[in-house]
Design a protein around this motif. Structure first.
Motif, PDB file in Angstrom:
ATOM      1  N   GLY A   4     -23.347  52.991 -43.274  1.00 19.32           N
ATOM      2  CA  GLY A   4     -22.403  52.179 -42.995  1.00 19.32           C
ATOM      3  C   GLY A   4     -21.633  52.186 -41.957  1.00 19.32           C
ATOM      4  N   ILE A   5     -20.925  53.515 -41.983  1.00 19.21           N
ATOM      5  CA  ILE A   5     -19.946  53.764 -40.767  1.00 19.21           C
ATOM      6  C   ILE A   5     -20.643  53.928 -39.677  1.00 19.21           C
ATOM      7  N   TRP A   8     -20.923  50.043 -38.308  1.00 16.88           N
ATOM      8  CA  TRP A   8     -19.747  49.650 -38.129  1.00 16.88           C
ATOM      9  C   TRP A   8     -19.395  50.303 -36.632  1.00 16.88           C
ATOM     10  N   SER A   9     -19.732  51.574 -36.470  1.00 14.29           N
ATOM     11  CA  SER A   9     -19.344  52.360 -35.170  1.00 14.29           C
ATOM     12  C   SER A   9     -20.255  51.712 -34.068  1.00 14.29           C
ATOM     13  N   ASN A  11     -21.175  48.739 -33.510  1.00 14.19           N
ATOM     14  CA  ASN A  11     -20.576  47.385 -33.319  1.00 14.19           C
ATOM     15  C   ASN A  11     -19.160  47.399 -32.666  1.00 14.19           C
ATOM     16  N   GLN A  12     -18.801  48.728 -32.386  1.00 12.83           N
ATOM     17  CA  GLN A  12     -17.519  48.831 -31.717  1.00 12.83           C
ATOM     18  C   GLN A  12     -17.675  49.558 -30.167  1.00 12.83           C
ATOM     19  N   LEU A  42      -9.606  51.039 -42.674  1.00 15.72           N
ATOM     20  CA  LEU A  42     -10.513  51.156 -41.889  1.00 15.72           C
ATOM     21  C   LEU A  42     -10.730  52.904 -41.551  1.00 15.72           C
TER      22      LEU A  42
END
Length: 317
Positions: A4-5, A8-9, A11-12, A42
């Motif tokens: 999941g991280i 998320w990463s 997408n940044q 976060l």
């Protein structure tokens, strides 16, 4: 969770690109302060940055490639903006240890210390201790809830601790270390009439702490507690090194022990059984990254040493 991280990463990418540009500009001298008032828990230290061979940048989790400090809005009109540079935190250790975490005291045998097994005399000392205090350490249980009344540390609620003066903190600018479950998490306090995040890091910073080391997760596991003790020992053993650099190096070693993040253990094997060995590896890595530091990125800890005869020495080890 690591998968999941990673998502998320990914997408940044704009943020990651900006971080890499300042990494390329400042190199190892870069110190990053993450001011996060979102209340979303976060995992910034685990944000995965891509490598950039042309710029000579290795990829990896933010907290392992950069010296990272955190900050939050401190609800005190006399304090504003980013954390102030106050120099190192130096002096003795003043602590409270719950009976379940009595072993934490062994970390401080080489330093002048006063450790309590009851909260009331500890809090009294935190108001009246004459000796200069470099580290205030609490090894105890913590609880987290959806509102401020659900936050506890030891056998005290957030509100009870908020009512304490803790004048030693403002006098000495001591570093505070909270080796307690969820001690670094915040809650939105709109239920009590304010648009503010409240938590123990904000509380101790507002009382005057020179910085706070806290946990964003559970430290009930014996391995997590041992890791917390190892971290505090390393911070104390490097009095000229900023806390953020010791934390970064601590995470780097955990990452080396884990291995490549490109090959994450599966939750279950083909037979449907949980991959216990693999998931323990994941937990050890997550434990190393769940300890966060709030404060100025230049702050170091210099504890008063005790020689073999039990008398105080001149400086930290």
């Amino acid at each position: 969770m690591l998968r999941g991280i990673r998502l998320w990463s990914d997408n940044q990418y704009e943020l990651a690109g900006w971080v890499n540009r300042i990494r390329a500009r400042h190199g190892d001298d870069l110190r990053l302060v993450v001011w996060d008032d979102t209340g979303y828990d976060l995992p910034w230290e685990l944000l995965l940055l891509p490598g950039d061979a042309a710029a000579g940048l290795a990829g990896g989790p933010l907290g392992a490639v950069i010296a990272v400090a955190r900050w939050t809005t401190v609800r005190d009109l006399s304090q504003g903006g980013l954390p102030a540079e106050t120099g190192d935190c130096h002096g003795r250790v003043l602590g409270y240890l719950h009976q379940d975490m009595a072993d934490d005291g062994r970390v401080f045998t080489s330093y002048a210390h006063r450790l309590h097994r009851r909260m009331t005399p500890f809090l009294s000392d935190l108001d009246t201790q004459d000796d200069r205090t470099g580290l205030v350490y609490l090894g105890c249980h913590g609880t987290y809830g959806e509102a401020v009344p659900g936050l506890t540390l030891g056998d005290r609620t957030w509100a009870e601790l908020n009512g304490e003066s803790m004048s030693v903190l403002r006098r000495d600018g001591s570093l505070v270390c909270l080796n307690a479950c969820d001690s670094g998490r915040f809650v939105d306090n709109r239920a009590q009439g304010e648009e503010a995040l409240r938590g123990f890091a904000e509380l101790f910073l507002r009382k005057g702490a020179g910085g706070c080391i806290v946990s964003s997760g559970k430290v009930g596991d014996l391995e997590a507690r041992a890791m917390a003790r190892r971290l505090v020992r390393e911070v104390a053993e490097h009095p000229r090194r900023p806390v953020v650099r010791t934390l970064r190096d601590f995470r780097v070693r955990a990452l080396e022990e884990f291995g490549s993040l490109a090959e994450l253990p599966r939750v279950r094997n083909d037979d449907g059984q949980v991959d216990v060995v693999g998931q323990k590896r994941v937990l050890r890595l997550l434990y190393a990254f769940m300890f966060h530091y709030y404060g100025h990125p230049g702050t170091a800890l210099r504890l008063t040493a005790v020689d073999a005869l039990g008398t105080e020495g001149g400086g930290g080890r």
